[in-house]
Design a protein around this motif. Sequence first.
Motif, PDB file in Angstrom:
ATOM      1  N   GLY A 168       0.795  -1.218   0.000  1.00  0.00           N
ATOM      2  CA  GLY A 168       0.000   0.000   0.000  1.00  0.00           C
ATOM      3  C   GLY A 168       0.832   1.274   0.000  1.00  0.00           C
ATOM      4  N   VAL A 169       0.133   2.394  -0.169  1.00  0.00           N
ATOM      5  CA  VAL A 169       0.794   3.692  -0.243  1.00  0.00           C
ATOM      6  C   VAL A 169       1.515   4.019   1.054  1.00  0.00           C
ATOM      7  N   GLN A 170       0.844   3.805   2.197  1.00  0.00           N
ATOM      8  CA  GLN A 170       1.457   4.160   3.475  1.00  0.00           C
ATOM      9  C   GLN A 170       2.723   3.346   3.734  1.00  0.00           C
ATOM     10  N   ALA A 171       2.702   2.062   3.371  1.00  0.00           N
ATOM     11  CA  ALA A 171       3.888   1.228   3.545  1.00  0.00           C
ATOM     12  C   ALA A 171       5.032   1.724   2.659  1.00  0.00           C
ATOM     13  N   ALA A 172       4.707   2.154   1.438  1.00  0.00           N
ATOM     14  CA  ALA A 172       5.737   2.680   0.538  1.00  0.00           C
ATOM     15  C   ALA A 172       6.354   3.959   1.095  1.00  0.00           C
ATOM     16  N   ILE A 173       5.515   4.810   1.694  1.00  0.00           N
ATOM     17  CA  ILE A 173       6.021   6.043   2.305  1.00  0.00           C
ATOM     18  C   ILE A 173       6.949   5.707   3.473  1.00  0.00           C
ATOM     19  N   ALA A 174       6.563   4.710   4.276  1.00  0.00           N
ATOM     20  CA  ALA A 174       7.396   4.301   5.406  1.00  0.00           C
ATOM     21  C   ALA A 174       8.758   3.799   4.929  1.00  0.00           C
ATOM     22  N   VAL A 175       8.759   3.006   3.856  1.00  0.00           N
ATOM     23  CA  VAL A 175      10.018   2.509   3.301  1.00  0.00           C
ATOM     24  C   VAL A 175      10.901   3.671   2.855  1.00  0.00           C
ATOM     25  N   ARG A 176      10.293   4.642   2.206  1.00  0.00           N
ATOM     26  CA  ARG A 176      11.063   5.788   1.729  1.00  0.00           C
ATOM     27  C   ARG A 176      11.687   6.557   2.891  1.00  0.00           C
ATOM     28  N   HIS A 177      10.932   6.752   3.969  1.00  0.00           N
ATOM     29  CA  HIS A 177      11.481   7.435   5.143  1.00  0.00           C
ATOM     30  C   HIS A 177      12.636   6.650   5.765  1.00  0.00           C
ATOM     31  N   ALA A 178      12.563   5.321   5.677  1.00  0.00           N
ATOM     32  CA  ALA A 178      13.547   4.475   6.354  1.00  0.00           C
ATOM     33  C   ALA A 178      14.705   4.071   5.449  1.00  0.00           C
ATOM     34  N   LEU A 179      14.740   4.555   4.218  1.00  0.00           N
ATOM     35  CA  LEU A 179      15.669   4.037   3.220  1.00  0.00           C
ATOM     36  C   LEU A 179      17.123   4.106   3.671  1.00  0.00           C
ATOM     37  N   LYS A 180      17.537   5.232   4.219  1.00  0.00           N
ATOM     38  CA  LYS A 180      18.927   5.364   4.651  1.00  0.00           C
ATOM     39  C   LYS A 180      19.231   4.410   5.803  1.00  0.00           C
ATOM     40  N   LEU A 181      18.279   4.229   6.710  1.00  0.00           N
ATOM     41  CA  LEU A 181      18.477   3.298   7.817  1.00  0.00           C
ATOM     42  C   LEU A 181      18.615   1.870   7.301  1.00  0.00           C
ATOM     43  N   LEU A 182      17.806   1.520   6.296  1.00  0.00           N
ATOM     44  CA  LEU A 182      17.834   0.168   5.750  1.00  0.00           C
ATOM     45  C   LEU A 182      19.154  -0.120   5.046  1.00  0.00           C
ATOM     46  N   ALA A 183      19.687   0.883   4.350  1.00  0.00           N
ATOM     47  CA  ALA A 183      20.933   0.691   3.617  1.00  0.00           C
ATOM     48  C   ALA A 183      22.104   0.401   4.545  1.00  0.00           C
ATOM     49  N   ASN A 184      22.009   0.845   5.790  1.00  0.00           N
ATOM     50  CA  ASN A 184      23.084   0.622   6.754  1.00  0.00           C
ATOM     51  C   ASN A 184      22.890  -0.648   7.577  1.00  0.00           C
ATOM     52  N   ALA A 185      21.736  -1.313   7.422  1.00  0.00           N
ATOM     53  CA  ALA A 185      21.452  -2.510   8.202  1.00  0.00           C
ATOM     54  C   ALA A 185      22.161  -3.730   7.608  1.00  0.00           C
ATOM     55  N   ASP A 186      22.251  -4.787   8.407  1.00  0.00           N
ATOM     56  CA  ASP A 186      22.883  -6.029   7.952  1.00  0.00           C
ATOM     57  C   ASP A 186      21.886  -6.979   7.308  1.00  0.00           C
ATOM     58  N   ASP A 187      20.640  -6.932   7.761  1.00  0.00           N
ATOM     59  CA  ASP A 187      19.647  -7.905   7.287  1.00  0.00           C
ATOM     60  C   ASP A 187      18.267  -7.258   7.329  1.00  0.00           C
ATOM     61  N   VAL A 188      17.601  -7.196   6.180  1.00  0.00           N
ATOM     62  CA  VAL A 188      16.276  -6.584   6.085  1.00  0.00           C
ATOM     63  C   VAL A 188      15.306  -7.592   5.481  1.00  0.00           C
ATOM     64  N   HIS A 189      14.235  -7.884   6.185  1.00  0.00           N
ATOM     65  CA  HIS A 189      13.223  -8.817   5.700  1.00  0.00           C
ATOM     66  C   HIS A 189      11.985  -8.059   5.230  1.00  0.00           C
ATOM     67  N   ILE A 190      11.533  -8.353   4.019  1.00  0.00           N
ATOM     68  CA  ILE A 190      10.235  -7.874   3.540  1.00  0.00           C
ATOM     69  C   ILE A 190       9.220  -8.935   3.944  1.00  0.00           C
ATOM     70  N   ALA A 191       8.498  -8.676   5.021  1.00  0.00           N
ATOM     71  CA  ALA A 191       7.561  -9.656   5.574  1.00  0.00           C
ATOM     72  C   ALA A 191       6.144  -9.326   5.128  1.00  0.00           C
ATOM     73  N   MET A 192       5.445 -10.328   4.581  1.00  0.00           N
ATOM     74  CA  MET A 192       4.092 -10.129   4.068  1.00  0.00           C
ATOM     75  C   MET A 192       3.182 -11.214   4.618  1.00  0.00           C
ATOM     76  N   ALA A 193       2.052 -10.806   5.158  1.00  0.00           N
ATOM     77  CA  ALA A 193       1.086 -11.749   5.720  1.00  0.00           C
ATOM     78  C   ALA A 193       0.112 -12.186   4.629  1.00  0.00           C
ATOM     79  N   ASP A 194       0.160 -13.463   4.277  1.00  0.00           N
ATOM     80  CA  ASP A 194      -0.722 -14.045   3.243  1.00  0.00           C
ATOM     81  C   ASP A 194      -0.792 -13.192   1.980  1.00  0.00           C
ATOM     82  N   PRO A 195       0.340 -12.925   1.336  1.00  0.00           N
ATOM     83  CA  PRO A 195       0.292 -12.112   0.111  1.00  0.00           C
ATOM     84  C   PRO A 195      -0.331 -12.896  -1.038  1.00  0.00           C
ATOM     85  N   HIS A 196      -1.094 -12.220  -1.862  1.00  0.00           N
ATOM     86  CA  HIS A 196      -1.739 -12.863  -3.008  1.00  0.00           C
ATOM     87  C   HIS A 196      -1.141 -12.293  -4.284  1.00  0.00           C
TER      88      HIS A 196
END
Length: 283
Positions: A168-196
């Motif tokens: 969704g849009v809100q999740a995409a906005i959250a990812v964008r805000h966190a992008l620099k933090l994610l790039a510095n992390a060691d392990d990032v999981h994209i977790a999805m509950a029952d994705p279709h």
Amino acid sequence: MSYRTIIALHNMDDDNDAIAPALTLCRDLNAHLSVVVVGLTPQPPMSSGYGAGAFEIWGAEFTRLSDDLTEKVEALEKWISKHQPADAVSFDVGQEYSQSGTLARDISRRVRYCDLCVFTGAYQSDSLVWEQALRGALYDTGRPVLIMNNRACPLNDLKRVMLAWDGGVQAAIAVRHALKLLANADDVHIAMADPHSATERFGDEPGSELAAYLARHSVPVTVVPLATEGRNDAETLIRHATDMDAELIVMGGYGHSRLQDWFLGSTTSNMLKSADRPLLLAH
């Protein structure tokens, strides 16, 4: 993004040391800390049926709480000055004393002038103050909100992060805000509950497009579809965050309309009630 101004919302009923994680966070990020002590004014009496004495009682209670809030601000200023780390951060302490109907609006106005809004303690789902403050911090601000849940959160040195991805849009906005933090992390999981697959939100391969986008930003990412198996989405996501020992969960905040969230609840509400680790939310 870089964090230069962090607003920490502090319930006037909380202990002073609840602000300590925000101090540590600002020291680590070399950011200014702006503390806002939040209090709700008493509800005024009805305009008829109670007599003039009701307004006198209300006025006295209003003044008493206002004085308590001012004392809390002064006490918190002294506490921060006394407990500053050796490499002290700049800070200021203010207050927001509002009616329940205007608190969210007043908080929203303040949060527009920061890079990150922080709730240092555990989110209190049964607190009208925190419910209104959170909605004010998220809606109409364009700023991310960090619920620390009484844990340290080394934003400049994260190891394991879970993205709660629903396409969704809100999740995409959250990812964008966190992008620099994610790039510095060691392990990032994209977790999805029952994705279709082959849906408007997810496409043919759920998570693959986000993974490709993040990989171009040098984010070490793994796509993790999760089966709910009778649990709600929040329970499923929290279980995975626990299994991977995530230091931070990143997710969109309140993807439905405000009215739907109020009456029906949401994954965001359930995460706030149950998560035991920091949450970075954006709307």
